[in-house]
Design a protein around this motif. Sequence first.
Motif: not given
Length: 367
Positions: A59-60, A89-92, A164-166, A170-176
């Motif tokens: 999914a990710t 990408f950065t994972r918080l 970067p993408l955080l 990434l918790a948003l759905d694909s559309l958002e």
Amino acid sequence: MNWKRVRRVTGLVLALAIGALALSPTGCYLGRAGWEEAKILKHRKLITSVAGDTHTDSATRAKLRIVLAARRFAADSVRLRAGDSFTKFTRLERDTLTLVLSGAYRDQLRPYTWWFPIVGRVPYKGYFDFAAGRQAAQDLSRRGFDVYLRPTAAFSTLGWFNDPLLSTTLALDSLELANTVIHELTHNTFYAGGQAIFNESFANFVGSRGAAWFFRSRGDSAAADTVDLRWSDELALGAFWTQVYRQLDSAFAALPGSTDSARAQRLAARERVYAEARVRLAKDVAPRFRTIDPGYAERVRMDNAALLARRIYLTDLDLFERTYDREAHDLPRTVQRVIGLAKTRPADPYGALRDWLGGAAGAVPER
């Protein structure tokens, strides 16, 4: 003239100014923000590497590919300035990036604003330190302001850094997610100093129209249609909040004065306007929602801070839509048209847009 002495004096003045700023509350705040941004940048990884890692769940990986594709589309088709943003990408370690604070005068449609270098005055302030954000909200409330504190999952450095993408985004759905990428790259492309409402509403328009175009170009008409429906709901909410804004503006204007009695009258009028607005939202607007839970009408917060905070993203969206119509639904041309007009009138970009469109009857300027 002794140029060596001039340079020394200039350097000293500059050093003193920087030192004073660093020791000020604004300087301390910017220092904390800089530290947090440095941590975000330090832990970046290439999205292509994360997406290709077998330890990354499917999914990710799918969402990361959407981000890369939306970024390419924004640059190649919408012609936004992508730079290197959203290539990493950065994972918080938390599920909320920042808390965003808005404030407003209770008997005026006037936001509390903060000043920052480069961007000017803005009607919101983000806090990486959640305790500090809550304390600031309490302080504003004690001083008699309406306050609105809310979480956010993304932000833009306006192209100053490789955003970067955080993991919070990434918790948003694909559309958002696609919408957010295009929204933030709009800020990279153009940001009018001191015009936060125009900037955010414009980016909201570009993100929504761009995301629908993006999914349609991929043959995913169902996703594109859902994005369009969400945008339709945004337009309906924008029109609703504009109506509430105008009613409050009229009510406050009819009760001028700085006495306690005049202020009490304005506060009473405001409560009537909000009570009527909640009924109208539940009976007339919410039943037409296609993507928003109708229960929103019952639980949505109504005060001046919340109203002005929402209008940051929902002000005069119809002007962008009318420009889009006039440009034959050509989004890149619309984006360039809006940016070009905004540059001709930096202090009043909405006015420049209205004049180009031939004016807008009943338009109410932001105060």
